[in-house]
Design a protein around this motif. Structure first.
Motif, PDB file in Angstrom:
ATOM      1  N   GLY A  87      29.728  32.956 -45.911  1.00  0.00           N
ATOM      2  CA  GLY A  87      29.412  33.098 -47.327  1.00  0.00           C
ATOM      3  C   GLY A  87      30.201  32.269 -48.302  1.00  0.00           C
ATOM      4  N   ILE A  88      31.317  31.643 -47.852  1.00  0.00           N
ATOM      5  CA  ILE A  88      32.099  30.862 -48.821  1.00  0.00           C
ATOM      6  C   ILE A  88      31.228  29.735 -49.382  1.00  0.00           C
ATOM      7  CG2 ILE A  88      34.023  29.231 -49.072  1.00  0.00           C
ATOM      8  CD1 ILE A  88      35.745  30.966 -47.451  1.00  0.00           C
ATOM      9  N   GLY A  89      31.260  29.592 -50.683  1.00  0.00           N
ATOM     10  CA  GLY A  89      30.404  28.627 -51.365  1.00  0.00           C
ATOM     11  C   GLY A  89      30.948  27.216 -51.308  1.00  0.00           C
ATOM     12  N   ILE A  90      30.087  26.267 -51.662  1.00  0.00           N
ATOM     13  CA  ILE A  90      30.517  24.866 -51.767  1.00  0.00           C
ATOM     14  C   ILE A  90      30.273  24.393 -53.192  1.00  0.00           C
ATOM     15  CG2 ILE A  90      30.019  24.343 -49.356  1.00  0.00           C
ATOM     16  CD1 ILE A  90      27.509  22.772 -50.446  1.00  0.00           C
ATOM     17  N   ARG A  91      30.799  23.200 -53.484  1.00  0.00           N
ATOM     18  CA  ARG A  91      30.566  22.615 -54.797  1.00  0.00           C
ATOM     19  C   ARG A  91      29.272  21.814 -54.744  1.00  0.00           C
ATOM     20  NH1 ARG A  91      35.698  20.404 -56.642  1.00  0.00           N
ATOM     21  NH2 ARG A  91      35.979  22.473 -57.527  1.00  0.00           N
ATOM     22  N   TYR A  92      28.231  22.317 -55.412  1.00  0.00           N
ATOM     23  CA  TYR A  92      26.989  21.548 -55.559  1.00  0.00           C
ATOM     24  C   TYR A  92      27.097  20.655 -56.781  1.00  0.00           C
ATOM     25  CZ  TYR A  92      24.589  24.105 -51.885  1.00  0.00           C
ATOM     26  OH  TYR A  92      24.228  24.617 -50.663  1.00  0.00           O
ATOM     27  N   THR A  93      27.816  21.135 -57.807  1.00  0.00           N
ATOM     28  CA  THR A  93      28.004  20.296 -58.978  1.00  0.00           C
ATOM     29  C   THR A  93      29.399  20.483 -59.560  1.00  0.00           C
ATOM     30  OG1 THR A  93      27.181  19.735 -61.160  1.00  0.00           O
ATOM     31  CG2 THR A  93      26.620  21.918 -60.399  1.00  0.00           C
TER      32      THR A  93
ATOM     33  N   GLY B 278       5.576  23.740 -57.393  1.00  0.00           N
ATOM     34  CA  GLY B 278       6.946  24.106 -57.005  1.00  0.00           C
ATOM     35  C   GLY B 278       7.645  23.011 -56.223  1.00  0.00           C
ATOM     36  N   ASP B 279       6.953  21.938 -55.944  1.00  0.00           N
ATOM     37  CA  ASP B 279       7.560  20.860 -55.163  1.00  0.00           C
ATOM     38  C   ASP B 279       8.399  19.961 -56.058  1.00  0.00           C
ATOM     39  OD1 ASP B 279       8.259  19.029 -53.242  1.00  0.00           O
ATOM     40  OD2 ASP B 279       6.397  17.890 -53.416  1.00  0.00           O
ATOM     41  N   TRP B 280       9.615  20.406 -56.331  1.00  0.00           N
ATOM     42  CA  TRP B 280      10.549  19.559 -57.078  1.00  0.00           C
ATOM     43  C   TRP B 280      11.910  19.641 -56.401  1.00  0.00           C
ATOM     44  CZ3 TRP B 280      14.778  22.089 -59.333  1.00  0.00           C
ATOM     45  CH2 TRP B 280      14.675  23.490 -59.410  1.00  0.00           C
ATOM     46  N   LEU B 281      12.687  18.583 -56.558  1.00  0.00           N
ATOM     47  CA  LEU B 281      14.016  18.521 -55.943  1.00  0.00           C
ATOM     48  C   LEU B 281      15.110  18.601 -56.994  1.00  0.00           C
ATOM     49  CD1 LEU B 281      13.252  15.706 -53.339  1.00  0.00           C
ATOM     50  CD2 LEU B 281      13.398  18.162 -52.919  1.00  0.00           C
ATOM     51  N   ALA B 282      14.812  18.134 -58.189  1.00  0.00           N
ATOM     52  CA  ALA B 282      15.790  18.169 -59.274  1.00  0.00           C
ATOM     53  C   ALA B 282      15.035  18.002 -60.586  1.00  0.00           C
ATOM     54  CB  ALA B 282      16.810  17.052 -59.109  1.00  0.00           C
ATOM     55  N   ARG B 283      15.607  18.571 -61.650  1.00  0.00           N
ATOM     56  CA  ARG B 283      14.924  18.500 -62.946  1.00  0.00           C
ATOM     57  C   ARG B 283      15.833  17.913 -64.009  1.00  0.00           C
ATOM     58  NH1 ARG B 283      11.833  24.339 -62.485  1.00  0.00           N
ATOM     59  NH2 ARG B 283       9.822  23.437 -61.901  1.00  0.00           N
ATOM     60  N   ASN B 284      15.206  17.162 -64.918  1.00  0.00           N
ATOM     61  CA  ASN B 284      15.931  16.668 -66.088  1.00  0.00           C
ATOM     62  C   ASN B 284      17.184  15.884 -65.743  1.00  0.00           C
ATOM     63  OD1 ASN B 284      14.771  17.115 -68.630  1.00  0.00           O
ATOM     64  ND2 ASN B 284      14.957  19.332 -68.266  1.00  0.00           N
TER      65      ASN B 284
ATOM     66  N   TYR C  81      15.209  28.801 -54.356  1.00  0.00           N
ATOM     67  CA  TYR C  81      16.241  29.494 -55.139  1.00  0.00           C
ATOM     68  C   TYR C  81      16.441  28.902 -56.524  1.00  0.00           C
ATOM     69  CZ  TYR C  81      17.898  30.166 -50.238  1.00  0.00           C
ATOM     70  OH  TYR C  81      18.019  30.393 -48.903  1.00  0.00           O
ATOM     71  N   GLY C  82      15.666  27.899 -56.875  1.00  0.00           N
ATOM     72  CA  GLY C  82      15.973  27.168 -58.124  1.00  0.00           C
ATOM     73  C   GLY C  82      17.306  26.455 -58.018  1.00  0.00           C
ATOM     74  N   ALA C  83      17.686  26.064 -56.800  1.00  0.00           N
ATOM     75  CA  ALA C  83      19.032  25.529 -56.561  1.00  0.00           C
ATOM     76  C   ALA C  83      19.212  24.132 -57.159  1.00  0.00           C
ATOM     77  CB  ALA C  83      19.293  25.467 -55.055  1.00  0.00           C
TER      78      ALA C  83
ATOM     79  N   MET D  51       9.666  19.257 -50.927  1.00  0.00           N
ATOM     80  CA  MET D  51      10.137  20.612 -50.643  1.00  0.00           C
ATOM     81  C   MET D  51      10.121  20.922 -49.149  1.00  0.00           C
ATOM     82  SD  MET D  51       6.785  22.781 -51.940  1.00  0.00           S
ATOM     83  CE  MET D  51       7.059  24.314 -51.054  1.00  0.00           C
ATOM     84  N   ASN D  52       9.313  20.205 -48.378  1.00  0.00           N
ATOM     85  CA  ASN D  52       9.320  20.466 -46.934  1.00  0.00           C
ATOM     86  C   ASN D  52      10.603  19.920 -46.284  1.00  0.00           C
ATOM     87  OD1 ASN D  52       8.290  17.672 -47.130  1.00  0.00           O
ATOM     88  ND2 ASN D  52       8.151  17.862 -44.903  1.00  0.00           N
ATOM     89  N   ASP D  53      11.276  18.980 -46.961  1.00  0.00           N
ATOM     90  CA  ASP D  53      12.539  18.427 -46.453  1.00  0.00           C
ATOM     91  C   ASP D  53      13.742  19.181 -47.008  1.00  0.00           C
ATOM     92  OD1 ASP D  53      11.327  16.015 -45.163  1.00  0.00           O
ATOM     93  OD2 ASP D  53      10.793  15.545 -47.240  1.00  0.00           O
ATOM     94  N   LEU D  54      13.601  19.669 -48.233  1.00  0.00           N
ATOM     95  CA  LEU D  54      14.700  20.386 -48.898  1.00  0.00           C
ATOM     96  C   LEU D  54      14.072  21.501 -49.733  1.00  0.00           C
ATOM     97  CD1 LEU D  54      17.769  20.488 -49.441  1.00  0.00           C
ATOM     98  CD2 LEU D  54      17.348  19.124 -51.480  1.00  0.00           C
ATOM     99  N   LEU D  55      14.104  22.694 -49.179  1.00  0.00           N
ATOM    100  CA  LEU D  55      13.397  23.826 -49.789  1.00  0.00           C
ATOM    101  C   LEU D  55      14.221  24.526 -50.870  1.00  0.00           C
ATOM    102  CD1 LEU D  55      10.795  25.540 -49.551  1.00  0.00           C
ATOM    103  CD2 LEU D  55      11.981  26.939 -47.850  1.00  0.00           C
ATOM    104  N   ARG D  56      15.528  24.308 -50.884  1.00  0.00           N
ATOM    105  CA  ARG D  56      16.406  25.125 -51.730  1.00  0.00           C
ATOM    106  C   ARG D  56      16.034  25.103 -53.215  1.00  0.00           C
ATOM    107  NH1 ARG D  56      21.121  24.415 -52.440  1.00  0.00           N
ATOM    108  NH2 ARG D  56      21.788  26.567 -52.358  1.00  0.00           N
ATOM    109  N   PRO D  57      15.698  23.956 -53.801  1.00  0.00           N
ATOM    110  CA  PRO D  57      15.299  23.995 -55.213  1.00  0.00           C
ATOM    111  C   PRO D  57      14.080  24.898 -55.438  1.00  0.00           C
ATOM    112  CG  PRO D  57      15.860  21.757 -54.568  1.00  0.00           C
ATOM    113  CD  PRO D  57      15.824  22.571 -53.304  1.00  0.00           C
ATOM    114  N   THR D  58      13.062  24.749 -54.580  1.00  0.00           N
ATOM    115  CA  THR D  58      11.861  25.572 -54.712  1.00  0.00           C
ATOM    116  C   THR D  58      12.169  27.044 -54.487  1.00  0.00           C
ATOM    117  OG1 THR D  58      10.568  23.752 -53.816  1.00  0.00           O
ATOM    118  CG2 THR D  58       9.542  25.918 -53.768  1.00  0.00           C
TER     119      THR D  58
END
Ligand SMILES: *Cc1c(COP(=O)(O)O)cnc(C)c1O
Length: 422
Positions: free
Chosen positions: A242-248, A353-359, A322-324, A313-320
């Motif tokens: 469960g320890i988190g990482i730095r995404y940003t 919902g197929d987005w990887l990053a916004r704005n 969890y809104g990650a 999103m099929n390669d990286l589902l997390r944004p779709t």
């Protein structure tokens, strides 16, 4: 500086260790997962240093990234594994992993999975319900063996993370409510084909504060002492991953801060003889990988600018899912002055919902190469072939060398076993 030390700019080009990502893209194509071997080792080292002088078993939570090359690095560093399926057990055995360093978690273990794990001789089953306990006792008895068990208790603490990755609250599907744990332990202890060895919890993922762990630990220590007074003595305490990482720009909880507090609490209750088991997944691999993708098209409109890329999103589902947030870096950024436009980075899949990053403010042109950062965990392992898109290749970089550790799937691979009705 990017979020990941092994992925840095040199002479204006983003590198993985000593390898320019531009070279990898031209050699292997995109989308492409790129892992840094050194980053895996450094992440492991943080746990090794934090555990020094104590009896600690790190069981890599391998659902974060189960490529055999990744597993083999951790095996060679001394890691055990936390598995959640018979398939993951098969991967551990395929690299010659030691089953006696494997803990088996998950709410829905099937009979064949229990049989395979008993045959292999896993360290422990983390049992998540009374019904599972009964099933396991039967399976072990039929095989004429004794199953080592821990109960995964649900301590009802708020991990202060995304609801989908929060697992230690009363209304989550995971674990046995801590109030009923004593009676379930007593039932387990009375079954001759079970051997009670430990207690387990896993309260969630991407946790950045120490307090949820310490709240859970408090409750577990209380349970351990209660069990002891009822003649049930445990050998290990498993605090999950469960320890988190730095995404940003998250502030981080380090293994050393967590473990020093845990040891302090154990010592204060005269429980320093207990082996401590941890199941870190994301924190061992998350920032050890990026997803390389190419800009196919730019689409400008009054309301929005889109950069349509070849990853989705099929390669990286997390944004779709969890809104990650994942940082996005241009692999060879331009040094134009002025403010670049903001883009939504989206894939070709037929879903809004197929987005990887916004704005994201990026100075882009068609054909540009982008790196989606922090894609070492829950990226390839969550990948699918939706829209009949072959899954991307995985490459591991070691210094100035790169090896394909899983080739890109071909379109034929995707339906070769299918048939039309006779
Ligand atoms: C997913 C999982 C882990 C790993 O979690 P991270 O947040 O990636 O560290 C550990 N244990 C169990 C039981 C899990 O389900």
């Amino acid at each position: 500086m990017t979020v990941a030390p092994q992925f840095q700019f040199r002479n204006g080009v983003l590198h993985a260790e000593d390898m320019p990502l531009t070279d990898l893209a031209s050699q292997f194509g995109t989308p492409l997962y790129v892992y840094s071997r050194q980053a895996l080792h450094d992440a492991w080292d943080a746990y090794r240093v934090a555990s020094q002088g104590r009896d600690v078993l790190i069981c890599y939570g391998m659902k974060a990234n189960s490529n055999l090359a990744v597993l083999n690095e951790f095996k060679n560093l001394g890691s055990g594994f936390d598995i959640v399926s018979g398939g993951e057990l098969a991967r551990v055995l395929a690299i010659g992993g030691d089953a006696s360093r494997v803990v088996f978690s998950g709410v829905g273990k099937q009979t064949w999975e229990m049989q395979a794990a008993l045959k292999a001789g896993v360290k422990c089953f983390n049992v998540e319900s009374e019904a599972e306990l009964v099933r396991l006792a039967e399976v072990a008895q039929q095989m004429g063996v004794v199953a080592p068990v821990s109960l995964r208790v649900n301590p009802d603490v708020d991990a202060q993370t995304h609801p989908y990755i929060s697992t230690g609250l009363k209304d989550n599907k995971f674990g046995i409510a801590i109030e009923t744990a004593l009676s379930v332990y007593q039932r387990a202890a009375a079954l001759p084909s079970l051997n009670v060895v430990g207690v387990d919890c896993h309260i969630g993922s991407q946790i950045t504060e120490v307090s949820p762990y310490l709240d859970a630990l408090d409750k577990l220590i209380h349970l351990i002492l209660t069990l002891d007074s009822h003649g049930i003595t445990l050998k290990h305490l498993d605090l999950g991953g469960g320890i988190g990482i730095r995404y940003t720009n998250e502030t981080l909880l380090s293994p050393s801060v967590l473990l020093s507090k845990v040891f302090q609490a154990l010592d204060a209750h005269k429980l320093s003889h207990l082996q401590l088991v941890l199941e870190p997944g994301r924190s061992l691999v998350g920032n050890s990988g990026v997803l390389l993708t190419t800009v196919e098209y730019l689409k400008h409109s009054e309301a929005k600018n889109f950069a349509i890329v070849d990853a989705a999103m099929n390669d990286l589902l997390r944004p779709t899912l969890y809104g990650a947030w994942h940082d996005v870096e241009a692999v060879t950024p331009r040094n134009n002055t002025g403010t670049p436009p903001a883009y939504d980075i989206v894939g070709p899949i037929c879903e809004s919902g197929d987005w990887l990053a916004r704005n994201r403010q990026l100075d882009l042109q068609q054909g540009d190469l982008l790196a989606i950062m922090s894609a070492g965990a829950y990226a390839f392992t969550m990948a699918s072939q939706y829209n009949t898109r072959p899954r991307a290749a995985e490459v591991m970089v070691d210094g100035a060398q790169a090896q394909v550790v899983r080739p890109r799937e071909s379109v034929q691979d995707l339906f070769i076993t299918e048939s039309v009705l006779k």
